[in-house]
Design a protein around this motif. Structure first.
Motif, PDB file in Angstrom:
ATOM      1  N   ILE A  26       0.799  -1.277   0.124  1.00 37.66           N
ATOM      2  CA  ILE A  26      -0.151  -0.027  -0.088  1.00 37.66           C
ATOM      3  C   ILE A  26       0.805   1.115  -0.093  1.00 37.66           C
ATOM      4  CG2 ILE A  26      -1.869  -1.193   1.088  1.00 37.66           C
ATOM      5  CD1 ILE A  26      -1.272   0.431   3.634  1.00 37.66           C
ATOM      6  N   GLY A  27       2.197   1.093   0.238  1.00 34.47           N
ATOM      7  CA  GLY A  27       2.925   2.386   0.045  1.00 34.47           C
ATOM      8  C   GLY A  27       3.236   2.997   1.138  1.00 34.47           C
ATOM      9  N   VAL A  28       3.380   2.396   2.405  1.00 38.13           N
ATOM     10  CA  VAL A  28       3.629   2.855   3.715  1.00 38.13           C
ATOM     11  C   VAL A  28       4.726   2.116   4.262  1.00 38.13           C
ATOM     12  CG1 VAL A  28       1.412   3.939   3.937  1.00 38.13           C
ATOM     13  CG2 VAL A  28       1.946   1.770   5.033  1.00 38.13           C
ATOM     14  N   THR A  29       5.332   2.684   4.958  1.00 39.62           N
ATOM     15  CA  THR A  29       6.215   1.822   6.036  1.00 39.62           C
ATOM     16  C   THR A  29       5.605   0.899   7.038  1.00 39.62           C
ATOM     17  OG1 THR A  29       6.427   3.779   7.780  1.00 39.62           O
ATOM     18  CG2 THR A  29       8.032   3.771   6.160  1.00 39.62           C
ATOM     19  N   ARG A  30       6.458  -0.042   7.505  1.00 42.07           N
ATOM     20  CA  ARG A  30       6.009  -0.846   8.154  1.00 42.07           C
ATOM     21  C   ARG A  30       5.504  -0.460   9.679  1.00 42.07           C
ATOM     22  NH1 ARG A  30       8.466  -3.835  12.605  1.00 42.07           N
ATOM     23  NH2 ARG A  30      10.433  -2.672  12.506  1.00 42.07           N
ATOM     24  N   GLN A  31       6.453   0.692  10.239  1.00 36.54           N
ATOM     25  CA  GLN A  31       5.755   1.362  11.315  1.00 36.54           C
ATOM     26  C   GLN A  31       4.437   2.083  11.233  1.00 36.54           C
ATOM     27  OE1 GLN A  31       8.637   1.678   9.962  1.00 36.54           O
ATOM     28  NE2 GLN A  31       9.896   0.453  11.762  1.00 36.54           N
ATOM     29  N   THR A  32       4.210   2.534   9.857  1.00 37.14           N
ATOM     30  CA  THR A  32       2.672   2.913   9.595  1.00 37.14           C
ATOM     31  C   THR A  32       1.568   1.898   9.770  1.00 37.14           C
ATOM     32  OG1 THR A  32       3.660   4.872   8.489  1.00 37.14           O
ATOM     33  CG2 THR A  32       1.266   4.379   8.264  1.00 37.14           C
ATOM     34  N   VAL A  33       2.092   0.850   9.251  1.00 31.68           N
ATOM     35  CA  VAL A  33       1.289  -0.186   9.371  1.00 31.68           C
ATOM     36  C   VAL A  33       0.802  -0.642  10.903  1.00 31.68           C
ATOM     37  CG1 VAL A  33       0.772  -2.861   8.832  1.00 31.68           C
ATOM     38  CG2 VAL A  33       1.789  -1.265   7.181  1.00 31.68           C
ATOM     39  N   ILE A  34       2.030  -0.792  11.625  1.00 37.38           N
ATOM     40  CA  ILE A  34       1.765  -0.953  13.018  1.00 37.38           C
ATOM     41  C   ILE A  34       0.840   0.127  13.624  1.00 37.38           C
ATOM     42  CG2 ILE A  34       3.120  -1.205  15.325  1.00 37.38           C
ATOM     43  CD1 ILE A  34       5.441  -2.172  13.706  1.00 37.38           C
ATOM     44  N   ALA A  35       1.158   1.299  13.366  1.00 39.97           N
ATOM     45  CA  ALA A  35       0.121   2.425  13.847  1.00 39.97           C
ATOM     46  C   ALA A  35      -1.083   2.188  13.726  1.00 39.97           C
ATOM     47  CB  ALA A  35       0.860   3.769  13.365  1.00 39.97           C
ATOM     48  N   ILE A  36      -1.445   1.856  12.516  1.00 43.02           N
ATOM     49  CA  ILE A  36      -2.862   1.706  11.965  1.00 43.02           C
ATOM     50  C   ILE A  36      -3.471   0.525  12.729  1.00 43.02           C
ATOM     51  CG2 ILE A  36      -4.357   0.960  10.186  1.00 43.02           C
ATOM     52  CD1 ILE A  36      -2.476   2.325   8.111  1.00 43.02           C
ATOM     53  N   GLU A  37      -2.855  -0.465  13.066  1.00 38.61           N
ATOM     54  CA  GLU A  37      -3.159  -1.675  13.636  1.00 38.61           C
ATOM     55  C   GLU A  37      -3.402  -1.302  15.071  1.00 38.61           C
ATOM     56  OE1 GLU A  37      -1.389  -5.367  10.990  1.00 38.61           O
ATOM     57  OE2 GLU A  37      -0.722  -5.325  13.069  1.00 38.61           O
ATOM     58  N   GLN A  38      -2.660  -0.316  15.835  1.00 37.53           N
ATOM     59  CA  GLN A  38      -2.918   0.006  17.054  1.00 37.53           C
ATOM     60  C   GLN A  38      -3.795   1.075  17.273  1.00 37.53           C
ATOM     61  OE1 GLN A  38       1.347   0.643  18.385  1.00 37.53           O
ATOM     62  NE2 GLN A  38       1.689  -1.514  18.608  1.00 37.53           N
ATOM     63  N   GLY A  39      -4.206   1.595  16.214  1.00 36.23           N
ATOM     64  CA  GLY A  39      -5.348   2.784  16.327  1.00 36.23           C
ATOM     65  C   GLY A  39      -4.819   3.984  16.540  1.00 36.23           C
ATOM     66  N   ARG A  40      -3.329   4.055  16.299  1.00 35.61           N
ATOM     67  CA  ARG A  40      -2.497   5.353  16.590  1.00 35.61           C
ATOM     68  C   ARG A  40      -2.632   6.095  15.303  1.00 35.61           C
ATOM     69  NH1 ARG A  40       2.525   5.037  17.475  1.00 35.61           N
ATOM     70  NH2 ARG A  40       2.843   3.023  16.846  1.00 35.61           N
ATOM     71  N   TYR A  41      -3.178   5.776  14.195  1.00 35.36           N
ATOM     72  CA  TYR A  41      -3.188   6.535  12.943  1.00 35.36           C
ATOM     73  C   TYR A  41      -4.156   6.068  12.314  1.00 35.36           C
ATOM     74  CZ  TYR A  41      -1.978   8.364   8.453  1.00 35.36           C
ATOM     75  OH  TYR A  41      -1.836   8.995   7.259  1.00 35.36           O
ATOM     76  N   SER A  42      -5.037   6.932  11.756  1.00 35.15           N
ATOM     77  CA  SER A  42      -6.028   6.818  10.942  1.00 35.15           C
ATOM     78  C   SER A  42      -5.683   6.838   9.205  1.00 35.15           C
ATOM     79  CB  SER A  42      -7.395   7.571  11.011  1.00 35.15           C
ATOM     80  OG  SER A  42      -8.033   7.321  12.226  1.00 35.15           O
TER      81      SER A  42
END
Lengths: 141, 72
Positions: free
Chosen positions: B30-46
């Protein structure tokens, strides 16, 4: 921790070291003169060179610890964080420069104005990196 | 703690159901970093609407099957 967050940490540390060196030198020169020391080009150049050298070394070390993430470009979350942190840094810079200008209206000390404005740039950068770290840690909504 | 967005997601669940796809692999898709996927999963980023659609397309489901509104 992403490469960009690590970068914010190391740049914050580098700026702290360089700012401490700069203001320690200015304070020592001011104490010797008995007034606020004038801005010196070699000192400003030294500050810039110190930041460049330390940041290159620090980023090489960060890249070596996780080479696979060293060439990560900014994604959408990184860009939002950079934008918000940049805005915060801009406010700090504005407040610092206005404080310096306000002080100048009372004592007409151009040397002090320079150091306050230069210090405001440092504080603004530090604030920007601190805000980045805050958003990376706490999330951006 | 920062305010959490009222958006829930099933990214982790779908990722695991999708052959235990790694966060890095999903991020690359999807064109984002692994850390952004983690943040999405943890609800820290929409994620942006574009990324939300990209995520749902990776899993072959609709956006509403991946993301929801807390309390609904």
């Amino acid at each position: 921790m992403s490469f960009h967050e690590k970068s914010a940490w190391v740049m914050g540390a580098v700026l702290l070291i360089a700012a401490a060196w700069y203001f320690r030198t200015v304070a020592a020169a001011s104490a010797a003169l008995g007034e606020v020391a004038p801005p010196l080009l070699p000192l400003v150049v030294g500050y810039i060179v110190l930041i460049i050298v330390l940041s290159i070394i620090a980023h090489i070390l960060v890249a070596v610890t996780k080479p696979s993430e060293a060439d990560d470009t900014l994604d959408e979350r990184d860009r939002i964080i950079a934008s918000r942190a940049g805005s915060f840094g801009g406010v700090l810079l504005g407040v610092g420069v206005l404080t310096g200008l306000g002080g100048y209206l009372f004592d007409y000390d151009g040397n002090k104005l320079f150091h306050i404005a230069f210090g405001a740039m440092m504080v603004a950068q530090l604030g920007e990196y601190a805000a980045k770290i805050w958003y990376y840690r706490r999330g951006v909504v | 703690m920062a305010r959490r967005p009222p958006i829930t997601n099933r990214v982790k669940e779908l990722r695991e159901a999708h052959g235990n796809m790694s966060q890095a692999a999903l991020g690359k898709e999807i064109g984002v970093t692994r850390q952004t996927v983690i943040a999405i999963e943890q609800g820290r980023y929409s994620p942006s609407l574009e990324s939300a659609f990209r995520i749902s397309r990776v899993f072959g489901v609709g956006v509403e099957d991946v993301f929801g509104w807390a309390g609904d």
